[in-house]
Structures are given as structure tokens and as C-alpha cells.
Design a protein around this motif. Structure first.
Motif: not given
Length: 228
Positions: A89, A87, A62-63, A129
Motif C-alpha cells: 500500500d 498487499v 497506490d496498491q 500490517q
């Protein structure tokens, strides 16, 4: 019942059922593996962390988080850090999001209370993001408690900690100001040589979702901390 009344009743039922679906709780079983290298040279401190998080019933990645930081030891109990996190994701329905975070961190060894070692980690994050252009600001506070189970120096310790996350603003990529999530951990910590440790236990994460619902993750957490 008239045709208009039937339509009104149908619309009301649809609105109620839609609201219930939107606010329902989603649950998942996950595995988080965290490896962190800690070090220091004089008063200069650093750490580097790699953390894959496997979700969807422990069936897919997932991450993936990569998180290095450098800091300054004010004294033996207080250290300040400036860090960066990358990150990746994969948790959203076939979409991959990338996030960059700058963060400032205060690590404080509060002391010992009735044989329980208490410490605090306060982290302020600035988040960018790939799904939007806004900068999200988030505050995290972690309180950790550890108690050795025997008097020996290299004793196994019972460990518990709780971490609260608060978003400080809304963003165009989905963050909303207010409560973001809370994590609660209970487990055991084993020394594995010097000051390095392995920590294993159950981690519960309760998070607010973008759809105004709640996500609850039941996580097997494995943490390796290597200290020089």
C-alpha cells in the motif's frame, strides 16, 4: 465583548471548523486492473490474482495485491477456498505499508432469477500490517448479478455487483470495528474464448477514513478472468 468572551468564541469557531475538516469527503479518480487465473483438477480448485490499483487521479501506483488461493468444489454451485493475499500500500503520504492476509472464502452460484444469474462470494479475512502488531478481522460479502444481452451462447452480459466490508475489531494500525467500506460496480462482460471473460465498467468505492471522514473513489475497473 470581553477578552474572555472573544477567546471562547475563537475556540468554538476553531473546534467547529476542525470538526468539519475532519469529516470532509475526499474524492479520487482511479484505475484498477485485475487479472485472475482460475483452474481446477477434479474437485481441487485454485485461483491466482494480480491487481495493481492506480490512484491520485490515475497518476501513481497506490496498491499492488497478489492473491492466490486453493479450494475444494463441494458441487457445481459451491466452492470453498483458503487463500493468502500480499498487499503493498503506497496510498499514505510517502509511507509504504505492507499487509499479509489469510482468508477463507465461500463461492456460491445461487441460480437464475428472471434471466439474471445471481452469485455470492463471502470472504473472512485475518489481516496483519507492518504499521502495527494487532490482527484485524474483516468480513466481506459480494452479491453479483449478470444478464446476457442477447440469446446467443457467447452474448455480452450486463453486470452489476455490490460488496460490503465490515471490520470486526479495532487494531493499533487503524482499523475500527463496524462499517469499513462498500463497493458498487456496473459494467459489461465480454466472452473471449471458452469460459474466459473481460469485464469493464465503473466502480464506486465509499470508505470510512481513519480521520472519521469519508473517501469516495471513482474507478475505471478492468478485469480479465482466464479459466481453463
Amino acid at each position: 465583548m470581553t477578552g474572555r468572551a472573544r477567546l471562547l468564541l475563537a475556540a468554538l469557531c476553531l473546534a467547529v471548523s476542525g470538526g468539519q475538516a475532519e469529516a470532509e469527503t475526499v474524492q479520487d479518480g482511479q484505475l484498477w486492473i485485475n487479472t485472475t487465473l482460475f483452474g481446477s483438477i477434479g474437485d481441487l480448485a485454485f485461483f491466482a490474482e494480480v491487481q495493481p490499483r492506480i490512484g491520485n487521479g490515475i497518476s501513481q501506483l497506490d496498491q499492488l495485491i497478489l492473491r492466490p488461493a486453493v479450494g475444494w468444489k463441494i458441487n457445481e454451485r459451491l466452492t470453498l477456498y483458503q487463500g493468502y493475499a500480499s498487499v503493498e500500500d503506497r496510498g499514505g503520504a510517502g509511507r509504504v505499508r505492507f499487509e499479509d492476509r489469510s482468508f477463507q472464502e465461500i463461492n456460491w452460484k445461487i441460480g437464475e432469477i428472471s434471466g439474471v444469474k445471481v452469485s455470492s462470494r463471502t470472504r473472512f479475512e485475518q489481516r496483519w500490517q507492518s504499521a502495527g502488531r494487532d490482527v484485524g478481522f474483516r468480513l466481506r460479502e459480494n452479491l453479483r448479478f449478470a444478464r446476457p444481452l442477447t440469446p446467443e451462447k457467447d452474448s455480452v452480459s450486463a453486470v452489476g455487483w455490490v460488496e460490503a466490508f465490515v471490520a470486526l475489531n479495532d487494531t493499533d494500525w487503524g482499523a475500527r470495528a463496524g462499517f469499513d467500506r462498500v463497493r458498487t460496480f456496473v459494467g459489461l462482460e465480454w466472452p473471449i474464448g471458452g469460459t474466459s471473460t473481460v469485464e469493464v465498467g465503473y466502480l464506486n468505492q465509499t470508505a470510512r477514513t481513519a480521520a472519521s471522514g469519508t473517501e469516495v473513489d471513482h474507478i475505471l475497473s478492468l478485469n480479465l478472468s482466464v479459466r481453463n
